[in-house]
Design an enzyme around this catalytic site. Structure first.
Site, PDB file in Angstrom:
ATOM      1  N   HIS A 169      -6.206  -9.820  -5.254  1.00  0.00           N
ATOM      2  CA  HIS A 169      -5.260  -9.533  -4.165  1.00  0.00           C
ATOM      3  C   HIS A 169      -4.258  -8.446  -4.524  1.00  0.00           C
ATOM      4  O   HIS A 169      -3.514  -7.980  -3.656  1.00  0.00           O
ATOM      5  CB  HIS A 169      -4.497 -10.806  -3.795  1.00  0.00           C
ATOM      6  CG  HIS A 169      -5.365 -11.838  -3.139  1.00  0.00           C
ATOM      7  ND1 HIS A 169      -5.281 -12.152  -1.805  1.00  0.00           N
ATOM      8  CD2 HIS A 169      -6.380 -12.591  -3.624  1.00  0.00           C
ATOM      9  CE1 HIS A 169      -6.177 -13.067  -1.508  1.00  0.00           C
ATOM     10  NE2 HIS A 169      -6.868 -13.367  -2.600  1.00  0.00           N
ATOM     11  N   ASP A 392       1.812  -2.177  -4.260  1.00  0.00           N
ATOM     12  CA  ASP A 392       1.557  -3.395  -3.490  1.00  0.00           C
ATOM     13  C   ASP A 392       0.075  -3.460  -3.175  1.00  0.00           C
ATOM     14  O   ASP A 392      -0.490  -2.479  -2.674  1.00  0.00           O
ATOM     15  CB  ASP A 392       2.375  -3.324  -2.183  1.00  0.00           C
ATOM     16  CG  ASP A 392       2.785  -4.689  -1.650  1.00  0.00           C
ATOM     17  OD1 ASP A 392       2.048  -5.662  -1.884  1.00  0.00           O
ATOM     18  OD2 ASP A 392       3.836  -4.767  -0.990  1.00  0.00           O
TER      19      ASP A 392
END
Ligand code: F6P
Length: 494
Positions: A169, A392
Site C-alpha cells: 500500500h 504517499d
C-alpha cells in the site's frame, strides 16, 4: 519437516493484514467494543470483504489481547495476538521506524536494529501460520503491506497448494535507498513467495523489479520474475515438483467505495451538517481543509507554513479565509511522531497567536479522528482540499473529497509525490510541497478559481474516481491472481 506443513482451514479467500478492520477497546467497567481501524488500507479493503465470503487475519490494535474469531460488520475476523514486546519491536520498531521511513524516501532517518528484525520475522511467521490455518485447500490468500513482507514465502512453505497475492500500500523505494536495509535480500525473497506482487504506481513496480534483479540474481523478464521453487515435502522427504515458479509484478492503483461515499455526501443530514460547519466557522469566503493521519510523510508542516505566510503577507485575510486541519492520532509511541506533533502544534499555536482575532482562528486544528458522516460534511464544507504529502502510496483522502463533491464544486490541491497524482493529475492543481513559494501561488489560485474552471476540473476528477472504484481494484488484482496457473501444474513451471 512435517510440522512445516499446515492443515487446511475453510475459507476460499483470506486477507492477511497487520490490522483487523476493527480496533479493540476495553472500557473501565470491563466492557469490550470494536471500532473502525485508522488508515487507507482498511478504508479500501473493508467494503471488498463485506461482500465476500472470506476471512480477515489481523491484529486487534491492542497488545496482549487474546480473542476468538468473531464477525464485525459482516466480516469474519481472525485475531493474531501481539505481546507488548512484539508491538514495540515489530510494529513500532521495524515496521514504523525502519521500513516506513525507508520506503518513504528517508524523509526521516530509518533505525536499523537486529532485535527488531528478529521480532519482524517471528511475528510474520505467526501471521503466516494463522493464514495457513484459515485457508481452504487451493484457496487464494491476499497478504497486505510492508508489515508482512515475509509472509508470502513463509506461507508457501506451509501451504504449497495456495495461490498467494501480495499488495504493497505504500511506495516502494529506489534500489539506492532500499539497499541501505541490512536484511534487503530476505525481504525480497519473502515477497517473491507470492504469485502476484502488486504496487500502487508503475514506478513502484519498476523499482521492485530493478531491486529483485540486482539483489537476487533471479531472471527478470518484463514484469515476471522466475523464482527457483523449493521442492514440496511429505513426511518421507522432498517430492518431485517443478524447479521454478513465476512471480508477476504489476501496478494496481487502489481506490475507495466511491458510490457509497457519493451517496453518503448526498444525504440531507450530511448536507445540513456541512452548512452548520461553515456557519460555526463564521461563514468565511474560503474554507481550506487538510485531513491526514498525523504523519511526517503528509507534508502538514509545509502546508501550514505556506498558509501562515499567506496570512502574514496579507494575501489571505483571516476574516475571509480559514484552514481546518484534522490530524488523526497515529503511532504515538514512535519518537518521530511525537516530534512532529510538537512541531505542528507549536506552529499552529504561533500562527494563531500572531494573526488570529476573536471569532477568527487562522487554523482550526483538531487532533482526533471522525466518523465517515462528519468527514463527508467537512469535505462538502471545504472550498479547497490540501493534500501536500512529501511521499504517499496513494492518498485516499483525495479520492474521498472528489467522491463527496457531486455538486461539481471544490478544488483539489494535490502533491505530485502521491500515487493519486498519476490518475488525478489532470483535474487537480498539482504542487511540489517542498517549494513553499510555489505552494503559496497554488493556494491563492485555488482560493480564487473561477467557478467554470472549478466545475470543469471537478467533473474530470469525478469521472476517474467514480469509475475506478475499490471493487474494480480488487477484482483486477484477484482476477490476475486467479489467472495464475495452478500450483504444481506444468504451466506454473514454464
Ligand atoms: O497503508 C498504510 C498503512 O500503514 C496501513 O498498513 C495501516 O493500517 C495504516 O496505514 C494506518 O497505520 P497504522 O496501522 O500503523 O495505524
Amino acid at each position: 519437516s512435517p510440522s512445516d506443513v499446515a492443515e487446511p482451514g475453510e475459507y476460499d479467500l483470506v486477507v492477511v493484514a497487520n490490522r483487523l478492520p476493527v480496533d479493540f477497546t476495553a472500557a473501565e467497567d470491563g466492557s469490550v467494543s470494536w471500532k473502525r481501524s485508522p488508515g487507507g488500507l482498511v478504508t479500501a479493503l473493508a467494503p471488498v470483504m463485506e461482500g465476500a465470503d472470506g476471512a480477515w487475519v489481523g491484529w486487534s490494535g491492542t497488545a496482549d489481547v487474546e480473542h476468538d474469531p468473531f464477525d464485525a460488520s459482516g466480516i469474519r475476523c481472525v485475531p493474531v495476538t501481539l505481546t507488548s514486546e512484539d508491538v514495540e519491536s515489530y510494529y513500532e520498531g521495524f515496521s514504523n521506524d525502519t521500513l516506513w521511513p525507508l520506503y518513504h524516501d528517508v524523509i526521516e532517518t530509518p533505525s536499523y536494529h537486529r532485535q527488531w528484525w528478529d521480532a519482524y520475522r517471528r511475528v510474520n511467521h505467526r501471521f503466516a501460520r494463522a493464514a495457513a490455518a484459515a485457508a481452504a485447500p487451493g484457496a487464494m490468500v491476499w497478504v497486505h503491506d510492508y508489515q508482512l513482507q515475509l509472509v508470502p514465502a513463509m506461507l508457501r512453505t506451509l501451504r504449497p497448494d495456495l495461490r498467494i497475492g501480495f499488495f504493497d500500500h505504500i511506495p516502494f523505494p529506489s534500489l539506492e535507498i532500499f539497499s541501505q536495509l541490512p536484511w534487503r535480500t530476505q525481504i525480497i525473497e519473502g515477497l517473491l513467495g507470492a504469485d502476484v506482487i502488486g504496487f500502487q504506481r508503475a514506478g513502484d513496480a519498476a523499482n521492485f523489479l530493478r531491486v529483485a534483479r540486482r539483489l537476487t540474481g533471479h531472471n527478470v523478464r518484463g514484469r515476471v520474475v522466475t523464482v527457483p521453487a523449493k521442492a514440496p515435502r511429505s513426511s518421507s522427504g522432498p517430492l518431485p515438483g517443478p524447479a521454478y515458479r513465476l512471480a508477476h509484478v504489476q501496478a494496481f492503483p487502489i481506490s475507495i467505495d466511491s458510490a457509497r461515499f457519493d451517496a453518503l455526501a448526498r444525504t440531507p443530514e450530511v448536507q445540513e451538517r456541512a452548512r452548520e460547519i461553515r456557519s460555526e466557522l463564521g461563514n468565511p469566503k474560503v474554507v481550506m481543509l487538510g485531513v491526514d493521519r498525523l504523519d511526517y510523510t503528509k507534508g502538514i508542516r509545509h502546508r501550514i507554513k505556506a498558509y501562515g505566510e499567506l496570512i502574514a503577507d496579507g494575501r489571505l485575510d483571516v476574516k475571509d479565509a480559514t484552514l481546518v486541519q484534522v490530524a488523526s492520532p497515529s503511532r504515538e509511541n514512535v519518537d518521530a511522531y511525537q516530534q512532529l506533533r510538537e512541531d505542528v502544534e507549536g506552529l499552529v499555536g504561533r500562527i494563531n497567536g500572531d494573526y488570529g482575532e476573536i471569532g477568527h482562528s487562522v487554523i482550526n486544528y483538531m487532533h482526533h479522528s471522525y466518523p465517515a458522516e462528519e468527514m463527508a460534511a467537512l469535505y462538502l464544507a471545504a472550498d479547497v482540499l490540501l493534500v501536500t504529502s512529501l511521499r504517499d502510496g496513494m492518498n485516499l483522502v483525495a479520492k474521498e473529497y472528489v467522491a463527496a463533491r457531486s455538486d461539481d464544486r471544490g478544488v483539489l490541491v494535490l502533491s505530485e509525490f502521491t500515487g493519486a497524482a498519476d490518475e488525478l493529475g489532470k483535474g487537480a492543481l498539482l504542487c511540489n510541497p517542498h517549494d513553499i513559494d510555489g505552494l503559496k501561488e497554488i493556494l491563492v489560485r485555488a482560493a480564487q478559481m473561477d467557478p467554470r474552471e472549478m466545475r470543469r476540473r471537478m467533473r474530470r476528477l469525478r469521472r476517474v474516481v467514480m469509475e475506478k472504484d475499490v471493487a474494480a481494484w480488487a477484482s483486477s488484482f484477484l482476477d490476475t491472481l486467479r489467472a495464475v496457473p495452478e500450483p504444481g501444474s506444468p504451466a506454473a513451471a514454464r
